[in-house]
Design a protein around this motif. Sequence first.
Motif, PDB file in Angstrom:
ATOM      1  N   ARG A  42       8.076  24.564 -19.771  1.00 10.58           N
ATOM      2  CA  ARG A  42       7.147  23.638 -19.115  1.00 10.58           C
ATOM      3  C   ARG A  42       7.866  22.432 -18.498  1.00 10.58           C
ATOM      4  NH1 ARG A  42       2.131  25.124 -19.449  1.00 10.58           N
ATOM      5  NH2 ARG A  42       1.438  26.575 -21.072  1.00 10.58           N
ATOM      6  N   LYS A  43       9.129  22.625 -18.135  1.00 10.18           N
ATOM      7  CA  LYS A  43       9.871  21.591 -17.416  1.00 10.18           C
ATOM      8  C   LYS A  43       9.735  21.903 -15.924  1.00 10.18           C
ATOM      9  CE  LYS A  43      13.191  20.896 -21.183  1.00 10.18           C
ATOM     10  NZ  LYS A  43      12.896  19.510 -21.501  1.00 10.18           N
ATOM     11  N   ILE A  44       8.542  21.661 -15.403  1.00 11.08           N
ATOM     12  CA  ILE A  44       8.210  22.113 -14.063  1.00 11.08           C
ATOM     13  C   ILE A  44       9.002  21.366 -12.989  1.00 11.08           C
ATOM     14  CG2 ILE A  44       6.246  20.546 -13.826  1.00 11.08           C
ATOM     15  CD1 ILE A  44       6.326  24.179 -12.632  1.00 11.08           C
ATOM     16  N   GLU A  45       9.247  20.087 -13.203  1.00 10.89           N
ATOM     17  CA  GLU A  45       9.987  19.312 -12.195  1.00 10.89           C
ATOM     18  C   GLU A  45      11.440  19.782 -12.099  1.00 10.89           C
ATOM     19  OE1 GLU A  45       9.549  15.086 -12.569  1.00 10.89           O
ATOM     20  OE2 GLU A  45       7.460  15.270 -13.184  1.00 10.89           O
ATOM     21  N   GLU A  46      12.041  20.083 -13.254  1.00  9.44           N
ATOM     22  CA  GLU A  46      13.416  20.588 -13.247  1.00  9.44           C
ATOM     23  C   GLU A  46      13.486  21.943 -12.536  1.00  9.44           C
ATOM     24  OE1 GLU A  46      11.757  19.304 -15.745  1.00  9.44           O
ATOM     25  OE2 GLU A  46      13.032  18.466 -17.320  1.00  9.44           O
ATOM     26  N   ALA A  47      12.472  22.797 -12.808  1.00 10.04           N
ATOM     27  CA  ALA A  47      12.443  24.109 -12.166  1.00 10.04           C
ATOM     28  C   ALA A  47      12.305  23.979 -10.650  1.00 10.04           C
ATOM     29  CB  ALA A  47      11.284  24.935 -12.730  1.00 10.04           C
ATOM     30  N   ILE A 101       6.315  31.223  -8.223  1.00  7.76           N
ATOM     31  CA  ILE A 101       4.852  31.311  -8.140  1.00  7.76           C
ATOM     32  C   ILE A 101       4.256  31.596  -9.520  1.00  7.76           C
ATOM     33  CG2 ILE A 101       2.943  32.694  -7.215  1.00  7.76           C
ATOM     34  CD1 ILE A 101       4.652  33.092  -4.688  1.00  7.76           C
ATOM     35  N   HIS A 102       4.865  32.552 -10.218  1.00 11.49           N
ATOM     36  CA  HIS A 102       4.407  32.876 -11.570  1.00 11.49           C
ATOM     37  C   HIS A 102       4.512  31.652 -12.482  1.00 11.49           C
ATOM     38  CE1 HIS A 102       3.709  35.363 -15.116  1.00 11.49           C
ATOM     39  NE2 HIS A 102       4.739  34.763 -15.691  1.00 11.49           N
ATOM     40  N   GLY A 103       5.607  30.897 -12.355  1.00 10.64           N
ATOM     41  CA  GLY A 103       5.792  29.696 -13.166  1.00 10.64           C
ATOM     42  C   GLY A 103       4.759  28.632 -12.870  1.00 10.64           C
ATOM     43  N   TYR A 104       4.414  28.467 -11.595  1.00 10.96           N
ATOM     44  CA  TYR A 104       3.367  27.505 -11.238  1.00 10.96           C
ATOM     45  C   TYR A 104       2.045  27.865 -11.919  1.00 10.96           C
ATOM     46  CZ  TYR A 104       5.762  24.774  -7.585  1.00 10.96           C
ATOM     47  OH  TYR A 104       6.581  23.896  -6.902  1.00 10.96           O
ATOM     48  N   PHE A 105       1.682  29.130 -11.866  1.00 11.69           N
ATOM     49  CA  PHE A 105       0.435  29.561 -12.508  1.00 11.69           C
ATOM     50  C   PHE A 105       0.501  29.337 -14.020  1.00 11.69           C
ATOM     51  CE2 PHE A 105      -0.526  32.396  -8.746  1.00 11.69           C
ATOM     52  CZ  PHE A 105      -1.727  31.779  -8.420  1.00 11.69           C
ATOM     53  N   GLY A 106       1.643  29.669 -14.609  1.00 13.33           N
ATOM     54  CA  GLY A 106       1.800  29.497 -16.050  1.00 13.33           C
ATOM     55  C   GLY A 106       1.691  28.060 -16.500  1.00 13.33           C
ATOM     56  N   ASN A 107       1.953  27.127 -15.587  1.00 13.82           N
ATOM     57  CA  ASN A 107       1.855  25.699 -15.907  1.00 13.82           C
ATOM     58  C   ASN A 107       0.608  25.056 -15.306  1.00 13.82           C
ATOM     59  OD1 ASN A 107       4.555  24.630 -17.303  1.00 13.82           O
ATOM     60  ND2 ASN A 107       5.106  26.288 -15.900  1.00 13.82           N
ATOM     61  N   GLY A 108      -0.342  25.890 -14.873  1.00 17.09           N
ATOM     62  CA  GLY A 108      -1.621  25.388 -14.381  1.00 17.09           C
ATOM     63  C   GLY A 108      -1.590  24.776 -12.997  1.00 17.09           C
ATOM     64  N   LYS A 109      -0.505  24.953 -12.239  1.00 20.41           N
ATOM     65  CA  LYS A 109      -0.387  24.368 -10.901  1.00 20.41           C
ATOM     66  C   LYS A 109      -0.821  25.414  -9.863  1.00 20.41           C
ATOM     67  CE  LYS A 109       3.017  20.783 -11.753  1.00 20.41           C
ATOM     68  NZ  LYS A 109       2.288  19.716 -11.091  1.00 20.41           N
ATOM     69  N   VAL A 110      -2.119  25.616  -9.786  1.00 23.18           N
ATOM     70  CA  VAL A 110      -2.671  26.671  -8.944  1.00 23.18           C
ATOM     71  C   VAL A 110      -2.433  26.388  -7.465  1.00 23.18           C
ATOM     72  CG1 VAL A 110      -4.780  27.909  -8.306  1.00 23.18           C
ATOM     73  CG2 VAL A 110      -4.409  27.215 -10.687  1.00 23.18           C
ATOM     74  N   ILE A 140       4.803  42.831  -5.701  1.00 16.86           N
ATOM     75  CA  ILE A 140       4.845  41.955  -6.880  1.00 16.86           C
ATOM     76  C   ILE A 140       4.308  40.570  -6.537  1.00 16.86           C
ATOM     77  CG2 ILE A 140       6.376  40.860  -8.574  1.00 16.86           C
ATOM     78  CD1 ILE A 140       8.195  43.306  -8.352  1.00 16.86           C
ATOM     79  N   SER A 141       4.596  40.086  -5.339  1.00 16.36           N
ATOM     80  CA  SER A 141       4.094  38.780  -4.901  1.00 16.36           C
ATOM     81  C   SER A 141       2.564  38.766  -4.925  1.00 16.36           C
ATOM     82  CB  SER A 141       4.582  38.457  -3.486  1.00 16.36           C
ATOM     83  OG  SER A 141       5.951  38.734  -3.322  1.00 16.36           O
ATOM     84  N   TRP A 142       1.962  39.811  -4.333  1.00 11.17           N
ATOM     85  CA  TRP A 142       0.501  39.891  -4.285  1.00 11.17           C
ATOM     86  C   TRP A 142      -0.085  40.051  -5.690  1.00 11.17           C
ATOM     87  CZ3 TRP A 142      -2.307  39.209   0.151  1.00 11.17           C
ATOM     88  CH2 TRP A 142      -1.608  39.239   1.355  1.00 11.17           C
ATOM     89  N   THR A 143       0.544  40.874  -6.497  1.00  9.85           N
ATOM     90  CA  THR A 143       0.039  41.093  -7.857  1.00  9.85           C
ATOM     91  C   THR A 143       0.122  39.814  -8.687  1.00  9.85           C
ATOM     92  OG1 THR A 143       0.767  43.408  -7.745  1.00  9.85           O
ATOM     93  CG2 THR A 143       0.292  42.520  -9.935  1.00  9.85           C
ATOM     94  N   THR A 144       1.205  39.058  -8.499  1.00  6.70           N
ATOM     95  CA  THR A 144       1.346  37.773  -9.207  1.00  6.70           C
ATOM     96  C   THR A 144       0.216  36.822  -8.832  1.00  6.70           C
ATOM     97  OG1 THR A 144       3.756  38.034  -9.256  1.00  6.70           O
ATOM     98  CG2 THR A 144       2.894  35.822  -9.611  1.00  6.70           C
ATOM     99  N   MET A 145      -0.135  36.793  -7.556  1.00  6.73           N
ATOM    100  CA  MET A 145      -1.226  35.933  -7.110  1.00  6.73           C
ATOM    101  C   MET A 145      -2.562  36.380  -7.701  1.00  6.73           C
ATOM    102  SD  MET A 145      -0.350  33.353  -5.274  1.00  6.73           S
ATOM    103  CE  MET A 145      -1.929  32.926  -4.551  1.00  6.73           C
ATOM    104  N   ILE A 146      -2.821  37.677  -7.687  1.00  5.74           N
ATOM    105  CA  ILE A 146      -4.092  38.192  -8.217  1.00  5.74           C
ATOM    106  C   ILE A 146      -4.219  37.864  -9.705  1.00  5.74           C
ATOM    107  CG2 ILE A 146      -5.414  40.302  -8.679  1.00  5.74           C
ATOM    108  CD1 ILE A 146      -3.983  41.480  -6.145  1.00  5.74           C
ATOM    109  N   SER A 147      -3.151  38.153 -10.445  1.00  6.11           N
ATOM    110  CA  SER A 147      -3.154  37.907 -11.885  1.00  6.11           C
ATOM    111  C   SER A 147      -3.265  36.412 -12.187  1.00  6.11           C
ATOM    112  CB  SER A 147      -1.882  38.473 -12.509  1.00  6.11           C
ATOM    113  OG  SER A 147      -1.790  38.143 -13.870  1.00  6.11           O
ATOM    114  N   GLY A 148      -2.473  35.583 -11.475  1.00  2.86           N
ATOM    115  CA  GLY A 148      -2.457  34.144 -11.732  1.00  2.86           C
ATOM    116  C   GLY A 148      -3.798  33.493 -11.461  1.00  2.86           C
ATOM    117  N   LEU A 149      -4.408  33.826 -10.340  1.00  2.37           N
ATOM    118  CA  LEU A 149      -5.714  33.251 -10.006  1.00  2.37           C
ATOM    119  C   LEU A 149      -6.771  33.674 -11.016  1.00  2.37           C
ATOM    120  CD1 LEU A 149      -5.639  33.733  -6.124  1.00  2.37           C
ATOM    121  CD2 LEU A 149      -5.730  31.526  -7.313  1.00  2.37           C
TER     122      LEU A 149
END
Length: 713
Positions: free
Chosen positions: A157-162, A181-190, A206-215
């Motif tokens: 959860r060190k989002i700024e460092e990432a 993108i996956h990390g943003y979703f995991g940290n609530g940054k939709v 994988i990009s599209w699937t990550t978006m579908i799953s994250g949303l």
Amino acid sequence: MPPPFGALFKRFVSLPKSSNPTIPSFTTLANSSKSFTSTPEIPKINTLPSRTHISILFDYLKNQRLNEARALFDEIPFPDVYLSTKMVSSYVENSKLNEALKLFDELPIKDVVLWNLMIKGCVNCGNLEMGLKLFDEMPERNVISWTTLMNAFLKSRKIEEAELLFNQMPDKDIAAWNAMIHGYFGNGKVEDAKRLFETMPSRNVISWTTMISGLDQQGKSDEALSIFGNMVGFGLKPTSSTFSCAITACANVGNLCLGSQTHGNIVKLGYIFDPYVTASLITFYAHCQLIDDCAKSFNEKMHLNVVVWTSLLTGYGINNKHEHALRVFGTMIRLGVLPNQSSFTSSLNSTCEMEAVDWGKGIHGVAIKLGLETDLFVGNSLVVLYTKCGNLSDGVSAFKEIANKNIVSWNAIIVGCGQHGCGEWALAFFTQMAKGGIKPDEITFTGLLNSCSHSGLLQKGKHLFKCVSRYPSIQVKLEHYACMVDILCRSGKLQEAEDLVTTMPMGPNLSIWLSLLSGCRAQSNLKVAEFAAKNIFAIDPHCSAAYVLLSNIYAFSGRWADAARIRREMKKAGTFKQPGHSWVTQKGVRHSFVSCDKSHPMSERIYRKIDWLGEKLKENGYVSDQRFALHDVEDEQKETLLLYHSERLAICYALISSAEGSVITVMKNLRTCGDCHSAIKLIAKIVQREIVLRDSSRFHHFRDGFCSCGDYW
């Protein structure tokens, strides 16, 4: 050699200049006779390890005999990078980070794959600082090096460092974009995830699937399905993971039409036998309350995947087919499909809903055999099961077994203590929770206030009520006011309760007025009762509980004409009293009783037992309190009505159908009357059994002529 990256993180990560004594230091090649670019001396042919040598080494590693593997590895004069990587990898996979670091430091040749492996090993073992140090020391980095460290920051959860790392990457492949993108979703940054997705130079499935799953996971299932539609519109072929995420989104929004269409495409593309797709389809049909379609999806193939079985188990549970759910769990065990945490949670929830605590104990035993009794989710479910089914001591034991407790664990045990009237226990757990650094939430304070209410802890209740507003993250809600009104009423502070209701900042709801009306019963305060009832009928003219409470208060005060008038008004309004009934659950079967009920197959034996108890009660000095008959009839009829109240029938059934000396647990949908409460105390003493009664207010534990509530409920 690229510049050190650690300098960019001075404001985020503090790295010690001296080596950590618990971690082996790295000898930099700049101070040795070798360098990263130097070529080691080529060994003679006869010094190379034989095929047998390598085969034995690999066999040791495969069987996790690491000490023997290391001894054999050390006999090889010049191990190549491949063998070195296998040895380091085995240490990392078995969480032996220090040994891996020591070997890594000693190796003369390290390629970028080995460096990346070591960084990942540090990250997986929780030593992000060492991972960053290795990253800085790398002679050469590739995109995997950058992505591995970026993922580590996102996981921590060190989002700024990432973000800083991502922006500094010299070359970003599509995997790096997807990871961010996956990390943003995991940290609530939709919104950040959506922005990055839009700016990607290229996308893959994988990009599209990550978006579908994250949303979908962030509660934006409609948007997830829109993305899925765009993906299909662009001609991209979904994978099994894509379909699984899309079906889950359909389940969350209840889109039966789109889900059915997607199911058809799954069949056409041959993904129907994928276990995760099957699990998603089962969940989808369960949410759409099409339980037969759940079974059809399950029966497409004989699956031995625990995820598929757990989906069916959970599907039955959310459709209130709890007995079916438990059959599924039993079949899993017989077929050798080992349940996971979700399997246990779902099955325990079903046993809790059925109040089948004996079955719950059996499932608890399986969890112990599989070493899951300390698991957070399993433990939380066990606490809820035992406390809701009347066994607080086992609930406390299950709570103590949980390895890493969270707020749900603490709330479960605090609420459980409150239900059983153990206010001091609830407060003690709250103290432990605070010492452990766990911050309370709204549920915590609701549980604490209820505990104070059922235990007569007026001053502590007042103190806790004031404490709620001291937490910026907690809003004082109507539930907290309802609890406080109940505390005041039970403590005889009816005027204070009325003042609180009339001066609270938000408008009182039905629950608060009902608490005030209920509090008038003990003191027979007709003025406040009529005031509360007037406000209740203004909110809900058909509130049966208010009619019954007001009628009973009149009857308890001997004002039979007013009681009859209220019941006539109730009938005129088309409102009907909820019938009181009690039940006993044995081997998953519920046996229900209403007052004067003779419909049970064993009713003849039950009535013989209750008549026998009636005689025994009189011998022990029991005299019925006819005020609780609440009917204007002759005294003899009142005594008969009280004798055959539903909870007494349920107790007598349990007496003749359960093992001698076992605990009797009875549930009732309404508050037990004062006369039954007095009688059951004596019954417990007469039959030498503990009787647990849960009414609409709380649990009562009757032993040897006493009740755990201390006659305060």
